[in-house]
Design an enzyme around this catalytic site. Structure first.
Site, PDB file in Angstrom:
ATOM      1  N   LYS A  81       0.818  -1.214   0.000  1.00 39.17           N
ATOM      2  CA  LYS A  81       0.000   0.000   0.000  1.00 39.17           C
ATOM      3  C   LYS A  81       0.858   1.275   0.000  1.00 39.17           C
ATOM      4  O   LYS A  81       0.345   2.351  -0.270  1.00 39.17           O
ATOM      5  CB  LYS A  81      -1.005   0.002   1.152  1.00 39.17           C
ATOM      6  CG  LYS A  81      -0.437   0.138   2.546  1.00 39.17           C
ATOM      7  CD  LYS A  81      -1.566   0.064   3.576  1.00 39.17           C
ATOM      8  CE  LYS A  81      -1.083  -0.079   4.992  1.00 39.17           C
ATOM      9  NZ  LYS A  81      -0.881   1.109   5.747  1.00 39.17           N
ATOM     10  N   ASP A  82       2.154   1.139   0.262  1.00 36.65           N
ATOM     11  CA  ASP A  82       3.049   2.309   0.206  1.00 36.65           C
ATOM     12  C   ASP A  82       3.564   2.590  -1.203  1.00 36.65           C
ATOM     13  O   ASP A  82       4.136   3.648  -1.463  1.00 36.65           O
ATOM     14  CB  ASP A  82       4.280   2.116   1.117  1.00 36.65           C
ATOM     15  CG  ASP A  82       3.916   2.054   2.597  1.00 36.65           C
ATOM     16  OD1 ASP A  82       2.841   2.586   2.961  1.00 36.65           O
ATOM     17  OD2 ASP A  82       4.687   1.466   3.369  1.00 36.65           O
ATOM     18  N   ARG A 129      -8.364   8.103   4.685  1.00 33.01           N
ATOM     19  CA  ARG A 129      -9.277   7.043   4.252  1.00 33.01           C
ATOM     20  C   ARG A 129     -10.061   6.472   5.438  1.00 33.01           C
ATOM     21  O   ARG A 129     -11.283   6.299   5.380  1.00 33.01           O
ATOM     22  CB  ARG A 129      -8.468   5.911   3.588  1.00 33.01           C
ATOM     23  CG  ARG A 129      -9.273   4.651   3.297  1.00 33.01           C
ATOM     24  CD  ARG A 129      -8.360   3.505   2.866  1.00 33.01           C
ATOM     25  NE  ARG A 129      -7.382   3.137   3.887  1.00 33.01           N
ATOM     26  CZ  ARG A 129      -7.644   2.363   4.941  1.00 33.01           C
ATOM     27  NH1 ARG A 129      -8.835   1.871   5.129  1.00 33.01           N
ATOM     28  NH2 ARG A 129      -6.687   2.088   5.810  1.00 33.01           N
ATOM     29  N   ARG A 130      -9.346   6.175   6.528  1.00 29.70           N
ATOM     30  CA  ARG A 130     -10.024   5.640   7.710  1.00 29.70           C
ATOM     31  C   ARG A 130     -10.936   6.693   8.328  1.00 29.70           C
ATOM     32  O   ARG A 130     -12.054   6.393   8.738  1.00 29.70           O
ATOM     33  CB  ARG A 130      -8.988   5.168   8.737  1.00 29.70           C
ATOM     34  CG  ARG A 130      -8.251   3.905   8.321  1.00 29.70           C
ATOM     35  CD  ARG A 130      -7.066   3.613   9.237  1.00 29.70           C
ATOM     36  NE  ARG A 130      -6.425   2.341   8.891  1.00 29.70           N
ATOM     37  CZ  ARG A 130      -5.147   2.068   9.137  1.00 29.70           C
ATOM     38  NH1 ARG A 130      -4.365   2.964   9.707  1.00 29.70           N
ATOM     39  NH2 ARG A 130      -4.649   0.894   8.807  1.00 29.70           N
ATOM     40  N   ARG A 151       0.388  10.090  14.332  1.00 30.04           N
ATOM     41  CA  ARG A 151       1.428   9.415  13.557  1.00 30.04           C
ATOM     42  C   ARG A 151       2.210   8.532  14.503  1.00 30.04           C
ATOM     43  O   ARG A 151       1.945   8.464  15.679  1.00 30.04           O
ATOM     44  CB  ARG A 151       2.370  10.448  12.923  1.00 30.04           C
ATOM     45  CG  ARG A 151       1.914  10.921  11.559  1.00 30.04           C
ATOM     46  CD  ARG A 151       3.096  11.311  10.697  1.00 30.04           C
ATOM     47  NE  ARG A 151       3.911  10.148  10.347  1.00 30.04           N
ATOM     48  CZ  ARG A 151       5.059  10.218   9.716  1.00 30.04           C
ATOM     49  NH1 ARG A 151       5.551  11.394   9.370  1.00 30.04           N
ATOM     50  NH2 ARG A 151       5.750   9.134   9.425  1.00 30.04           N
ATOM     51  N   ARG A 157       1.313   4.525  18.835  1.00 23.97           N
ATOM     52  CA  ARG A 157      -0.132   4.659  18.646  1.00 23.97           C
ATOM     53  C   ARG A 157      -0.908   3.973  19.759  1.00 23.97           C
ATOM     54  O   ARG A 157      -1.847   4.543  20.318  1.00 23.97           O
ATOM     55  CB  ARG A 157      -0.526   4.100  17.281  1.00 23.97           C
ATOM     56  CG  ARG A 157       0.021   4.957  16.145  1.00 23.97           C
ATOM     57  CD  ARG A 157      -0.316   4.398  14.787  1.00 23.97           C
ATOM     58  NE  ARG A 157       0.403   5.157  13.768  1.00 23.97           N
ATOM     59  CZ  ARG A 157      -0.099   5.487  12.588  1.00 23.97           C
ATOM     60  NH1 ARG A 157      -1.315   5.127  12.268  1.00 23.97           N
ATOM     61  NH2 ARG A 157       0.614   6.173  11.730  1.00 23.97           N
ATOM     62  N   CYS A 244      -9.173  12.759  -8.816  1.00 21.47           N
ATOM     63  CA  CYS A 244      -9.742  12.879  -7.490  1.00 21.47           C
ATOM     64  C   CYS A 244      -8.628  12.773  -6.458  1.00 21.47           C
ATOM     65  O   CYS A 244      -7.811  11.879  -6.559  1.00 21.47           O
ATOM     66  CB  CYS A 244     -10.722  11.717  -7.339  1.00 21.47           C
ATOM     67  SG  CYS A 244     -11.260  11.394  -5.702  1.00 21.47           S
TER      68      CYS A 244
END
Length: 319
Positions: A81-82, A129-130, A151, A157, A244
C-alpha cells in the site's frame, strides 16, 4: 547457486524488519543462499509531518528504490500500500506473496468494541481514508465520535490508548499480526464498515528489471490470487487519483464455492473526511486471468465512481 549473501533492503521500523525477516527466510529457502538485511532510512521515517501533508505515496519507498538502482541492495520489501501506482521501468515487482488479513482493526481501552465506544469517543488515525469511513459510519448509525490525527509506530499509537489520551486507535491487522501483537486487537472493523487501503496486508518484493535470474527465483514466492486482487485495487486507485484527491479504500475478494474460486468482487469507496459524502460501488465478475484484465476491472469501477461524483469529493491528500 553461489553462496554470496543476497542483500535485502528494508525500512528500519520494527514492522518493516519483521516482515522483511519473514521474506528473507522464504527467499533463502527458494534460492539456497543466505540473505542479509540492509537497513535503510526513508524520508517517511524521519519526517514528523502528517503523512497526508508530505504526499502519502512514495515517502517510504524512494530511498529503498534508490538503493536498488545504485546496486547497494539486491532486492527490497515494501508494504504494497506504500507503493506509488506507477511502476518505474527499471524495477520489477518480482513477487507479491500470500496476503495477510487486509482488515483494519481497533485497539480500544477496556477491550471495547467499536460500536461500544462511549459518546464523544476520541479515535486516533493518521489516515484520511479511515477518517472518512469512520465518520460516515458514525453519522449513519447515530454514533458520536471524534477522529484525532496521529502518527508514529505501533507502540506510539497504542501508547495513546494505554495513557488514556485516546479511547481507541485504528491500525492494520496485518501489521499487528506480523509483529506478533494480534492479541491486542479489541475489534476487527468489517470491510463493510471500513474498506482497507488498496493493497493493504500485501507485500511487494522488488528487484531491478535487469536481474532476471533473481526475479525468476523471487517469483516462486508470488501468489497469483493476491497479485490479481491487488492489481485490480491499485488500478482503481490510479484511475481515481487521476481525477480525485480524496481518500480511497478498495478491496478485491475472491468468492469461492467450496474449494473452487468462482468470481472476484471489487469494491471501492471514496469520501470526504468528515464522512458527509461517500461514493461506494462494487462489481463482481469472473476472476481476471491476466494483469491487463485485472487492470481493466479497476479502471472500469473507477470510471463508474467518477461518474457518480467521486471527483467532486476533494480531500486533503497532497499530490
Amino acid at each position: 547457486m553461489n553462496e554470496k549473501a543476497l542483500r535485502l533492503g528494508t525500512r528500519r521500523s520494527r514492522l518493516a524488519m519483521a516482515q522483511s525477516g519473514q521474506v528473507a527466510e522464504a527467499v533463502s529457502r527458494v534460492t539456497g543462499r543466505p540473505v542479509e538485511l540492509v537497513e535503510i532510512t526513508t524520508y517517511g521515517d524521519v519526517s514528523r509531518e502528517q503523512l497526508a501533508q508530505i504526499g502519502g505515496t512514495g515517502v517510504f519507498v524512494t530511498a529503498l528504490r534508490d538503493a536498488l538502482l545504485k546496486g547497494e541492495v539486491d532486492f527490497a520489501v515494501h508494504s504494497l500500500k506504500d507503493l506509488p501506482t506507477t511502476q518505474p521501468d527499471e524495477l520489477v515487482v518480482a513477487a507479491v506473496p500470500v496476503r495477510e488479513d487486509p482488515r483494519d482493526v481497533i485497539v480500544a481501552r477496556d477491550a471495547l468494541k467499536f460500536t461500544d465506544l462511549p459518546s464523544g469517543a476520541r479515535i486516533g488515525t493518521g489516515s484520511p481514508r479511515r477518517t472518512a469511513q469512520l465518520n460516515a459510519y458514525a453519522r449513519s448509525h447515530g454514533l458520536d465520535i471524534a477522529t484525532v490525527p496521529i502518527r508514529g509506530n505501533v507502540d506510539t499509537r497504542i501508547g495513546y490508548v494505554r495513557s488514556g489520551e485516546l479511547d481507541a486507535v485504528v491500525l492494520a491487522a496485518a501489521g499487528l499480526n506480523r509483529i506478533g501483537r494480534g492479541d491486542e486487537v479489541t475489534d476487527f472493523l468489517s470491510v463493510d464498515t471500513v474498506l482497507p487501503a488498496p493493497g493493504q496486508g500485501a507485500l511487494a518484493i522488488e528487484c531491478t528489471a535487469g536481474n532476471a535470474d533473481l526475479a525468476a527465483a523471487l517469483a516462486e514466492l508470488d501468489d497469483p490470487f493476491t497479485r490479481i486482487a491487488v492489481t485490480a485495487e491499485r488500478s482503481l486507485l490510479a484511475a481515481l487519483e487521476a481525477g480525485c484527491s480524496a481518500p480511497v479504500g478498495a478491496l478485491a475478494d475472491l468468492l469461492a464455492d467450496g474449494q473452487i474460486v468462482k468470481e472476484m468482487r471489487l469494491r471501492g469507496v471514496v469520501g470526504t473526511t468528515d464522512g458527509t459524502r461517500m461514493v461506494q460501488l462494487s462489481t463482481t465478475g469472473p476472476v481476471p486471468q491476466t494483469h491487463d484484465r485485472a487492470t481493466a476491472l479497476g479502471r472500469e469501477l473507477a470510471a463508474e465512481m467518477l461518474a457518480q461524483g467521486a471527483a467532486g469529493l476533494m480531500g486533503e491528500r497532497a499530490h
